[in-house]
Structures are given as structure tokens and as C-alpha cells.
Design a protein around this motif. Structure first.
Motif, mmCIF file in Angstrom:
data_model
loop_
_atom_site.group_PDB
_atom_site.id
_atom_site.type_symbol
_atom_site.label_atom_id
_atom_site.label_comp_id
_atom_site.label_asym_id
_atom_site.label_seq_id
_atom_site.Cartn_x
_atom_site.Cartn_y
_atom_site.Cartn_z
ATOM 1 N N PRO A 125 0.826 -1.219 0.000
ATOM 2 C CA PRO A 125 0.000 0.000 0.000
ATOM 3 C C PRO A 125 0.858 1.265 0.000
ATOM 4 C CG PRO A 125 -0.669 -1.516 1.759
ATOM 5 C CD PRO A 125 0.583 -2.063 1.164
ATOM 6 N N ALA A 126 0.374 2.292 -0.658
ATOM 7 C CA ALA A 126 1.101 3.559 -0.758
ATOM 8 C C ALA A 126 1.402 4.145 0.618
ATOM 9 C CB ALA A 126 0.306 4.556 -1.597
ATOM 10 N N TRP A 127 0.452 4.064 1.537
ATOM 11 C CA TRP A 127 0.662 4.610 2.875
ATOM 12 C C TRP A 127 1.833 3.916 3.567
ATOM 13 C CZ3 TRP A 127 0.550 1.396 7.015
ATOM 14 C CH2 TRP A 127 -0.182 0.218 6.908
ATOM 15 N N PHE A 128 2.038 2.624 3.283
ATOM 16 C CA PHE A 128 3.127 1.886 3.914
ATOM 17 C C PHE A 128 4.482 2.416 3.449
ATOM 18 C CE2 PHE A 128 5.963 -1.838 4.450
ATOM 19 C CZ PHE A 128 5.796 -2.036 5.806
ATOM 20 N N GLY A 129 4.561 2.808 2.199
ATOM 21 C CA GLY A 129 5.797 3.397 1.700
ATOM 22 C C GLY A 129 6.140 4.685 2.424
#
Length: 149
Positions: A125-129
Motif C-alpha cells: 500500500p502507498a501509505w506503507f511506503g
């Protein structure tokens, strides 16, 4: 309802990652400001290295879990790579300073870059990056501070 659950998961991940960064920052600052206090009350560099090894191993475990996800496709290569952080962490515990700290630093930086790249390509997920970029920077700065003391 799904959006609320996703927001709660993201907020929880940020909170827990922040808590996980606290020992890095606290031990690094203590080592820089009062090495005697850090050694006597926080376990000194041994505790710092031990905590770093545990967390780097944990990050490899996160990648192992991601490799098992049926939505990301075949994961044998990612599973193999996910073991590298644990092996690097273990080796860092066996070698002398400054190499031990440099190996931990390299492990966290490489793991963070892999996580950010995976978030950008959609396999995480983008938020994890964003989370990993932030926490990796905090951990790397903490390791550098200990390395320079």
C-alpha cells in the motif's frame, strides 16, 4: 465502513511504528548526551544493537508475509530476499564496531528503499511506503548518532 477500517489500520500502523522508533531515538540521544547513563540504565550499545537486530528481523518478516499474499503474484524470490534482513541483523551482532552499526544502517536503509519501491509499484500500500520512509529516516539518523559517539 471499509474506509473507516482502513483509516484505523493506517493510524494504528503509524502509532505502532512510532512507538517502535522510540527506543532507537531514546538510546541514541542518551548515548550522545550521557554515555554513562545509557550504559548503566539503558543497556548501552549492546541494547541498541540488540533492539536494532530484532526490528530489522521483524521488517524481513513483514516482507515474508507480503510475499505470501495471493494478490502480489509468485513470491519465491521475495521470500528469499525477505530472509536477508534477519541474516544481516544476526551478523551485525557478531562483528565489531563500527562494522556492526554500519551493517545495521545498511540493512535499514536497503529495507526502507525496498519497501518504498514496493509501495510505488503497487505491491504494498502507498501509505506503507510513506510510513517506512519516515521511520527508516528516524532509525538511520539514530544509528548514525550512535556511530558518531
Amino acid at each position: 465502513m471499509q474506509q473507516q477500517a482502513d483509516n484505523r489500520t493506517i493510524a494504528t500502523a503509524w502509532f505502532l511504528a512510532g512507538l517502535g522508533a522510540v527506543p532507537f531515538v531514546a538510546m541514541a540521544l542518551a548515548a550522545a548526551v550521557s554515555p554513562g547513563f545509557a550504559a548503566a540504565h539503558l543497556g548501552g550499545e549492546t541494547a541498541f544493537m540488540g533492539y536494532g537486530a530484532v526490528i530489522l528481523s521483524f521488517m524481513g518478516g513483514v516482507r515474508w508475509g507480503a510475499a505470501l499474499s495471493p494478490t502480489t503474484g509468485p513470491g519465491a524470490e521475495r521470500m528469499i530476499l525477505s530472509v536477508a534482513p534477519s541474516l544481516a541483523a544476526w551478523l551485525a551482532l557478531l562483528i565489531d564496531r563500527p562494522w556492526s552499526l554500519l551493517l545495521l544502517l545498511a540493512g535499514f536503509v536497503l529495507q526502507g528503499l525496498w519497501d518504498v519501491a514496493s509501495a510505488r509499484n503497487g505491491s504494498l500500500p502507498a501509505w506503507f511506503g510513506r510510513l517506512r520512509l519516515t521511520i527508516s529516516a528516524i532509525v538511520a539518523a539514530s544509528i548514525l548518532l550512535v556511530l558518531l559517539t
